[in-house]
Design a protein around this motif. Sequence first.
Motif, mmCIF file in Angstrom:
data_model
loop_
_atom_site.group_PDB
_atom_site.id
_atom_site.type_symbol
_atom_site.label_atom_id
_atom_site.label_comp_id
_atom_site.label_asym_id
_atom_site.label_seq_id
_atom_site.Cartn_x
_atom_site.Cartn_y
_atom_site.Cartn_z
ATOM 1 N N PHE A 20 0.862 -1.185 0.000
ATOM 2 C CA PHE A 20 0.000 0.000 0.000
ATOM 3 C C PHE A 20 0.894 1.229 0.000
ATOM 4 C CE2 PHE A 20 -1.914 3.515 2.303
ATOM 5 C CZ PHE A 20 -3.202 3.583 1.801
ATOM 6 N N ASN A 21 0.473 2.263 -0.721
ATOM 7 C CA ASN A 21 1.300 3.464 -0.805
ATOM 8 C C ASN A 21 0.453 4.728 -0.848
ATOM 9 O OD1 ASN A 21 2.461 5.469 -3.168
ATOM 10 N ND2 ASN A 21 3.987 4.905 -1.653
ATOM 11 N N PHE A 22 0.909 5.764 -0.132
ATOM 12 C CA PHE A 22 0.334 7.096 -0.375
ATOM 13 C C PHE A 22 1.434 8.149 -0.219
ATOM 14 C CE2 PHE A 22 0.136 7.825 4.183
ATOM 15 C CZ PHE A 22 0.048 9.199 4.330
ATOM 16 N N ASN A 23 1.163 9.349 -0.753
ATOM 17 C CA ASN A 23 2.175 10.408 -0.798
ATOM 18 C C ASN A 23 1.884 11.515 0.210
ATOM 19 O OD1 ASN A 23 3.300 9.100 -2.958
ATOM 20 N ND2 ASN A 23 2.630 10.564 -4.504
ATOM 21 N N PRO A 24 2.544 11.519 1.376
ATOM 22 C CA PRO A 24 2.407 12.683 2.266
ATOM 23 C C PRO A 24 2.836 13.975 1.565
ATOM 24 C CG PRO A 24 3.411 10.848 3.447
ATOM 25 C CD PRO A 24 3.343 10.449 1.996
ATOM 26 N N HIS A 25 3.695 13.850 0.526
ATOM 27 C CA HIS A 25 4.122 15.064 -0.179
ATOM 28 C C HIS A 25 3.044 15.603 -1.124
ATOM 29 C CE1 HIS A 25 6.066 12.211 -3.340
ATOM 30 N NE2 HIS A 25 5.021 12.755 -3.912
ATOM 31 N N LYS A 26 1.935 14.894 -1.269
ATOM 32 C CA LYS A 26 0.860 15.421 -2.123
ATOM 33 C C LYS A 26 -0.127 16.262 -1.325
ATOM 34 C CE LYS A 26 0.173 13.117 -6.446
ATOM 35 N NZ LYS A 26 1.173 12.077 -6.584
ATOM 36 N N TRP A 27 -0.587 15.744 -0.184
ATOM 37 C CA TRP A 27 -1.727 16.407 0.466
ATOM 38 C C TRP A 27 -1.588 16.439 1.991
ATOM 39 C CZ3 TRP A 27 -7.553 14.597 0.170
ATOM 40 C CH2 TRP A 27 -8.389 15.703 0.307
ATOM 41 N N LEU A 28 -0.415 16.073 2.480
ATOM 42 C CA LEU A 28 -0.253 16.041 3.931
ATOM 43 C C LEU A 28 0.854 17.012 4.390
ATOM 44 C CD1 LEU A 28 -2.042 14.399 5.867
ATOM 45 C CD2 LEU A 28 -0.134 12.829 6.186
ATOM 46 N N LEU A 29 1.048 18.048 3.571
ATOM 47 C CA LEU A 29 1.901 19.177 3.952
ATOM 48 C C LEU A 29 3.396 18.861 4.081
ATOM 49 C CD1 LEU A 29 -0.598 20.687 6.538
ATOM 50 C CD2 LEU A 29 0.039 21.720 4.373
ATOM 51 N N VAL A 30 3.816 17.704 3.592
ATOM 52 C CA VAL A 30 5.239 17.357 3.604
ATOM 53 C C VAL A 30 5.832 17.757 2.252
ATOM 54 C CG1 VAL A 30 6.920 15.472 3.848
ATOM 55 C CG2 VAL A 30 4.775 15.419 5.146
ATOM 56 N N ASN A 31 7.048 18.333 2.264
ATOM 57 C CA ASN A 31 7.621 18.717 0.971
ATOM 58 C C ASN A 31 8.179 17.494 0.234
ATOM 59 O OD1 ASN A 31 9.727 18.815 3.062
ATOM 60 N ND2 ASN A 31 11.065 19.409 1.390
ATOM 61 N N PHE A 32 8.255 17.590 -1.072
ATOM 62 C CA PHE A 32 8.712 16.490 -1.930
ATOM 63 C C PHE A 32 10.164 16.144 -1.580
ATOM 64 C CE2 PHE A 32 10.253 14.610 -5.857
ATOM 65 C CZ PHE A 32 9.192 13.797 -6.211
ATOM 66 N N ASP A 33 10.605 14.880 -1.549
ATOM 67 C CA ASP A 33 9.861 13.669 -1.844
ATOM 68 C C ASP A 33 9.648 12.837 -0.583
ATOM 69 O OD1 ASP A 33 12.478 12.878 -1.431
ATOM 70 O OD2 ASP A 33 12.735 11.834 -3.303
ATOM 71 N N CYS A 34 8.426 12.348 -0.432
ATOM 72 C CA CYS A 34 8.116 11.505 0.722
ATOM 73 C C CYS A 34 6.863 10.699 0.392
ATOM 74 C CB CYS A 34 7.887 12.363 1.961
ATOM 75 S SG CYS A 34 7.532 11.395 3.435
ATOM 76 N N ARG A 43 17.627 8.893 1.415
ATOM 77 C CA ARG A 43 17.486 10.181 2.088
ATOM 78 C C ARG A 43 16.749 9.987 3.409
ATOM 79 N NH1 ARG A 43 15.848 14.408 -2.501
ATOM 80 N NH2 ARG A 43 15.215 15.482 -0.629
ATOM 81 N N PHE A 44 16.859 10.980 4.304
ATOM 82 C CA PHE A 44 16.219 10.895 5.618
ATOM 83 C C PHE A 44 14.798 11.460 5.498
ATOM 84 C CE2 PHE A 44 17.289 11.693 10.400
ATOM 85 C CZ PHE A 44 16.225 10.878 10.759
ATOM 86 N N ARG A 45 13.951 10.765 4.721
ATOM 87 C CA ARG A 45 12.613 11.297 4.440
ATOM 88 C C ARG A 45 11.718 11.296 5.673
ATOM 89 N NH1 ARG A 45 13.500 7.668 -0.024
ATOM 90 N NH2 ARG A 45 13.980 8.852 -1.907
ATOM 91 N N SER A 46 11.947 10.339 6.570
ATOM 92 C CA SER A 46 11.068 10.234 7.740
ATOM 93 C C SER A 46 11.183 11.467 8.639
ATOM 94 C CB SER A 46 11.385 8.973 8.531
ATOM 95 O OG SER A 46 12.765 8.913 8.817
ATOM 96 N N LEU A 47 12.322 12.156 8.589
ATOM 97 C CA LEU A 47 12.529 13.312 9.467
ATOM 98 C C LEU A 47 11.554 14.434 9.136
ATOM 99 C CD1 LEU A 47 14.284 14.485 11.765
ATOM 100 C CD2 LEU A 47 15.766 15.457 10.006
ATOM 101 N N LYS A 48 11.395 14.731 7.817
ATOM 102 C CA LYS A 48 10.491 15.836 7.473
ATOM 103 C C LYS A 48 9.035 15.469 7.745
ATOM 104 C CE LYS A 48 11.218 14.837 2.575
ATOM 105 N NZ LYS A 48 11.811 15.424 1.360
ATOM 106 N N LEU A 49 8.706 14.192 7.606
ATOM 107 C CA LEU A 49 7.354 13.740 7.953
ATOM 108 C C LEU A 49 7.130 13.928 9.457
ATOM 109 C CD1 LEU A 49 4.684 12.339 7.216
ATOM 110 C CD2 LEU A 49 5.852 10.147 7.361
ATOM 111 N N TRP A 50 8.120 13.567 10.248
ATOM 112 C CA TRP A 50 8.035 13.701 11.707
ATOM 113 C C TRP A 50 7.821 15.166 12.102
ATOM 114 C CZ3 TRP A 50 11.153 16.107 15.461
ATOM 115 C CH2 TRP A 50 10.938 15.700 16.787
ATOM 116 N N PHE A 51 8.561 16.095 11.446
ATOM 117 C CA PHE A 51 8.420 17.515 11.766
ATOM 118 C C PHE A 51 6.999 18.013 11.484
ATOM 119 C CE2 PHE A 51 13.111 18.202 11.814
ATOM 120 C CZ PHE A 51 13.161 18.909 13.016
ATOM 121 N N VAL A 52 6.426 17.584 10.365
ATOM 122 C CA VAL A 52 5.060 18.008 10.014
ATOM 123 C C VAL A 52 4.062 17.461 11.039
ATOM 124 C CG1 VAL A 52 3.208 17.754 8.305
ATOM 125 C CG2 VAL A 52 5.520 18.342 7.570
#
Length: 343
Positions: free
Chosen positions: A155-169, A214-223
């Motif tokens: 299963f996949n979704f893009n937090p960088h599309k609609w969950l306020l995380v900047n690309f890429d995540c 890349r450390f993508r989880s960090l920017k998700l965590w900040f949001v």
Amino acid sequence: VPQGSASEATLVSLLAARTKTIRRVQSEKPELTEADIMGRLVAYASDQAHSSVERAALIGGVKIKSVPSDDTFSVCGSALKKVLDEDKASGLIPFFVCATLGTTPCCSFDKLLELGPICNKENIWMHIDAAYAGSAFICPEFRHLLNGVEFADSFNFNPHKWLLVNFDCSTMWVKKRSDLTGAFKLEPLYLQHHHQESGLVTDYRHWQIPLGRRFRSLKLWFVLRMYGVTGLQEHIRKHVRLSHQFEHLVLQDERFEICAEVVLGLVCFRLKGSNELNKALLKSINEAKKIHLVPCHLREKFVLRFAICSRTVESTHVRFAWQHISQLATDLLKTWEQNHHQQ
């Protein structure tokens, strides 16, 4: 595991499904070579699915077939079963189905509760691409759209599309990690380390195409820390409210029609009339450079798509956009009628 994009997640899951199926078929029929099996493998996706699914099959070196969608632009179980039965009868090996939640053209939802049991019974990997719509599942009122997710292998979704995380995540879940890592695991001496057998460290190089990540989880965590669950839910709900506001404005003007059910933040609409008329309207909207719309085809109709996606969007922007579109439509219809009379 966070991937770079939904395209990457689809490709990774397709490659994992390919490896798993080749191994299974070879254990059942040892006389078949890997090349024999590869030539017979088939992947499936809706005729509304994103082009990245077709691209994944292209890179994966396998055939892909479109499953026709119904009147609501969704794929149902009977349509999938029909295609699978035909292909199996001609000696092909169905191995992968990509179901879409929130298709790119009109945000339609494939029927997971019908597709899932078929895939599980037939030993077919079911991947769910919820690139855009997945963010909405943070709200309980949209979670019914996920019913059937328990049948999925990935299963996949893009937090960088609609969950306020900047690309890429792009966040990817997999039901059985060994199915994924089994397809990509290579252990040369220079990549070995003394933590790998401890079970304490998940080595994500086996979960993706590149070895480095890349450390993508960090920017998700900040949001998540900044907005909290309630802040993110309000962000989604506001966009959905605004899309229904736009839908309401369109429906008040009898010159226009709504072309697909408005579920989340996307409104598909058009002027009643020819595709040429709507192409001309889109051209005048985008050339005016006040707003920007991207079109799609729904069956034979050329359709305009109004997507609510900015973090700072307000009701006033939606009203402004509609007045702008409405005025351009009025101007266009005048010149269109004059030209028509002259002809």
